[in-house]
Design a protein around this motif. Structure first.
Motif, PDB file in Angstrom:
ATOM      1  N   GLY A 160      -7.148   2.085  -6.990  1.00 22.83           N
ATOM      2  CA  GLY A 160      -7.497   3.147  -6.054  1.00 22.83           C
ATOM      3  C   GLY A 160      -8.941   3.034  -5.613  1.00 22.83           C
ATOM      4  N   VAL A 161      -9.388   4.026  -4.858  1.00 20.54           N
ATOM      5  CA  VAL A 161     -10.737   3.988  -4.303  1.00 20.54           C
ATOM      6  C   VAL A 161     -11.807   4.023  -5.395  1.00 20.54           C
ATOM      7  CG1 VAL A 161     -10.105   5.006  -2.090  1.00 20.54           C
ATOM      8  CG2 VAL A 161     -10.658   6.484  -4.003  1.00 20.54           C
ATOM      9  N   SER A 162     -11.458   4.559  -6.576  1.00 18.89           N
ATOM     10  CA  SER A 162     -12.431   4.616  -7.669  1.00 18.89           C
ATOM     11  C   SER A 162     -12.651   3.252  -8.320  1.00 18.89           C
ATOM     12  CB  SER A 162     -11.965   5.606  -8.744  1.00 18.89           C
ATOM     13  OG  SER A 162     -10.801   5.115  -9.399  1.00 18.89           O
TER      14      SER A 162
ATOM     15  N   LYS B 221       0.841  -1.181   0.000  1.00 16.92           N
ATOM     16  CA  LYS B 221       0.000   0.000   0.000  1.00 16.92           C
ATOM     17  C   LYS B 221       0.878   1.233   0.000  1.00 16.92           C
ATOM     18  CE  LYS B 221      -4.186   1.810   2.014  1.00 16.92           C
ATOM     19  NZ  LYS B 221      -5.279   1.566   2.927  1.00 16.92           N
TER      20      LYS B 221
ATOM     21  N   PRO C  38      -9.653  -0.217  -2.314  1.00 15.46           N
ATOM     22  CA  PRO C  38      -9.459   0.029  -0.889  1.00 15.46           C
ATOM     23  C   PRO C  38     -10.370   1.154  -0.404  1.00 15.46           C
ATOM     24  CG  PRO C  38      -7.716   1.064  -2.141  1.00 15.46           C
ATOM     25  CD  PRO C  38      -8.539   0.299  -3.129  1.00 15.46           C
ATOM     26  N   ALA C  39     -10.547   1.231   0.907  1.00 18.63           N
ATOM     27  CA  ALA C  39     -11.379   2.296   1.474  1.00 18.63           C
ATOM     28  C   ALA C  39     -10.735   3.656   1.277  1.00 18.63           C
ATOM     29  CB  ALA C  39     -11.630   2.029   2.958  1.00 18.63           C
ATOM     30  N   THR C  40      -9.393   3.689   1.348  1.00 16.25           N
ATOM     31  CA  THR C  40      -8.662   4.945   1.153  1.00 16.25           C
ATOM     32  C   THR C  40      -7.364   4.654   0.404  1.00 16.25           C
ATOM     33  OG1 THR C  40      -7.505   4.711   3.269  1.00 16.25           O
ATOM     34  CG2 THR C  40      -9.565   5.977   3.272  1.00 16.25           C
ATOM     35  N   GLY C  41      -6.792   5.688  -0.203  1.00 13.92           N
ATOM     36  CA  GLY C  41      -5.478   5.562  -0.827  1.00 13.92           C
ATOM     37  C   GLY C  41      -5.463   4.644  -2.028  1.00 13.92           C
ATOM     38  N   GLN C  42      -4.301   4.016  -2.253  1.00 16.02           N
ATOM     39  CA  GLN C  42      -4.108   3.108  -3.372  1.00 16.02           C
ATOM     40  C   GLN C  42      -3.378   1.862  -2.895  1.00 16.02           C
ATOM     41  OE1 GLN C  42      -1.826   5.781  -5.888  1.00 16.02           O
ATOM     42  NE2 GLN C  42      -3.586   6.094  -7.237  1.00 16.02           N
TER      43      GLN C  42
ATOM     44  N   ARG D  71       2.401   3.122   3.174  1.00 11.31           N
ATOM     45  CA  ARG D  71       2.140   2.348   4.381  1.00 11.31           C
ATOM     46  C   ARG D  71       2.892   1.020   4.320  1.00 11.31           C
ATOM     47  NH1 ARG D  71      -4.276   3.137   5.853  1.00 11.31           N
ATOM     48  NH2 ARG D  71      -4.278   5.408   5.839  1.00 11.31           N
TER      49      ARG D  71
END
Length: 434
Positions: free
Chosen positions: A63-65, A9, A43-47, A12
């Motif tokens: 990504g989130v899209s 991620k 994912p819920a946030t980020g990539q 992270r």
């Protein structure tokens, strides 16, 4: 136990891949596959990036899209370089992404200056506007156009996967030319349409981007206008095709049957809504905003057409007559795969290679069939909703609502002819089995 496949991620620590993997997998099972890519959840946030074990450095990013993009990570001169290869799509498949990544890695190894071998990053525009960022406003500005559905389809299927993440004022004429040339090798007509729609977008974007010197599509290479198609399905092919379509099932089976029986355009059939059909009067009304020429069109329905419509109507399911599987709010997708499957089945039915044909060829087949049955030219043009030839100009204005009874008789006769050809094919098939 094989090492568990892991994802990385952005920004992270590495965490396990959400989809997981059974233990005891064979070595190399961490490689990306189409099934794995299509199963990835945003994912819920980020990539999140998922590495490929076959080509080092190749990853697919989501990504989130929900958009999935191939990237190549390579360490050059002590620094990590991230190279975006493009969106995962029919144009950039997993094998194509691996091929592209290998070419870049080879160039890096062969060049004396490895940094120069890498694609140069595009400069961001002063506004930071990518094509993706500009697209919603452009779409809104064209919302009143009759062809907005086709514009949106072309952008989402062709333009945005290729250029969506790019700064709009950083895309060059040569890049567009290469892109259009690539599409033209497969579908020259679509290539010309894509260039026209992209050029219209840049005409709109030009006053909004200070650093955009001009419309890069204006002087881009334009494929030559293709010769008019003349393909008409033979009687044998019509009878065999009907048999194939009966086995195909919804949405493509009945949709193509409607195309053949009514002679209407592809989008007019596949985007039809249940409210357009009056089964008591055996009438289909195509509203002007969906008709190519902007003129509302009355299509009398032969009994066979009414039967097909009745089998498709489901008022509890949604407005679309032919919704996508699993999504009742939009029309079907997957035309290329469906047509490949239907063409192969047709060749199997007739027992020989069949010259290439398209959905639009069915419209020409219907028109030719009507002429063969002795239907007058002006009635055939009325069936097709043509405002050319006998119905063009001022004559067309006054004849718009004429020929309704003639159209009903013509389409009823053509439906009976298709049924006759279907019967001939069935009898021939039974005799061959004896």
């Amino acid at each position: 136990m094989a090492t568990q496949e892991r994802s990385e991620k952005i920004g992270r620590p590495v965490r396990p891949e959400p989809t997981g993997r059974a233990t005891g997998s064979k070595p190399g099972s961490g490689a990306l596959t189409d099934a794995k890519i299509m199963a990835l959840k945003p994912p819920a946030t980020g990539q999140v990036e998922y590495p490929d074990t076959i080509v080092p450095g190749l990853r697919v990013r989501i990504g989130v899209s929900g958009a999935k993009t191939f990237v190549l990570r390579k360490r050059v001169a002590g620094k990590n370089r991230n190279i975006t290869l493009g969106r995962y799509s029919e144009r950039l498949t997993l094998p194509e992404a691996r091929k592209k990544a290998r070419q870049i890695l080879s160039d890096v190894e062969m060049k004396a200056d490895p940094v120069a071998a890498l694609p140069k990053p595009q400069k961001r525009s002063a506004t930071g506007y990518t094509v993706n960022a500009l697209w919603p406003a452009y779409k809104q500005s064209k919302a009143e156009l009759r062809k907005i559905g086709e514009i949106e389809r072309v952008f989402k299927r062709h333009i945005l996967p290729e250029f969506g993440d790019r700064a709009a004022d950083g895309i060059t004429r040569s890049e567009i030319t290469r892109f259009i040339d690539d599409v033209a090798q497969r579908t020259p007509v679509m290539a010309r349409n894509i260039l026209a729609y992209f050029s219209a977008f840049y005409t709109w974007a030009l006053p909004r981007l200070d650093r955009l010197p001009g419309n890069p599509c204006r002087d881009a290479g334009r494929p030559p206008k293709p010769k008019p198609r003349e393909r008409v399905l033979s009687d044998e092919e019509i009878g065999a095709l009907w048999h194939v379509l009966e086995a195909e099932g919804a949405p493509f089976g009945p949709a193509i049957q409607l195309l053949l029986l009514t002679g209407q355009r592809r989008n007019e059939v596949f985007e039809a809504e249940g409210a357009e059909f009056d089964l008591e009067r055996a009438l289909w009304t195509i509203p002007g905003e969906r008709a190519k020429n902007g003129v509302a069109h009355l299509v009398p329905c032969a009994p066979a057409v009414v039967s097909i419509i009745e089998s498709l109507l489901d008022h509890d399911r949604g407005d679309k007559l032919l919704p996508a599987r699993g999504n009742w709010e939009v029309g079907p997708s997957g035309f290329s795969k469906a047509m490949a499957r239907i063409r192969a089945a047709l060749e199997k039915q007739v027992g020989r290679p069949v010259p290439h044909w398209t959905l639009h060829d069915l419209r020409r087949t219907t028109a030719t069939g009507l002429q063969r049955l002795g239907i007058r030219l002006e009635v055939t043009e009325a069936v097709l909703n043509h405002l050319s030839g006998a119905r063009s100009g001022i004559v067309g204005v006054y004849q718009r609502h004429h020929y309704f009874d003639e159209k009903r008789a013509a389409l009823a006769a053509w439906s009976k002819e298709v049924t006759r050809l279907q019967g001939l094919h069935r009898r021939k098939s039974r005799l061959q089995k004896v």
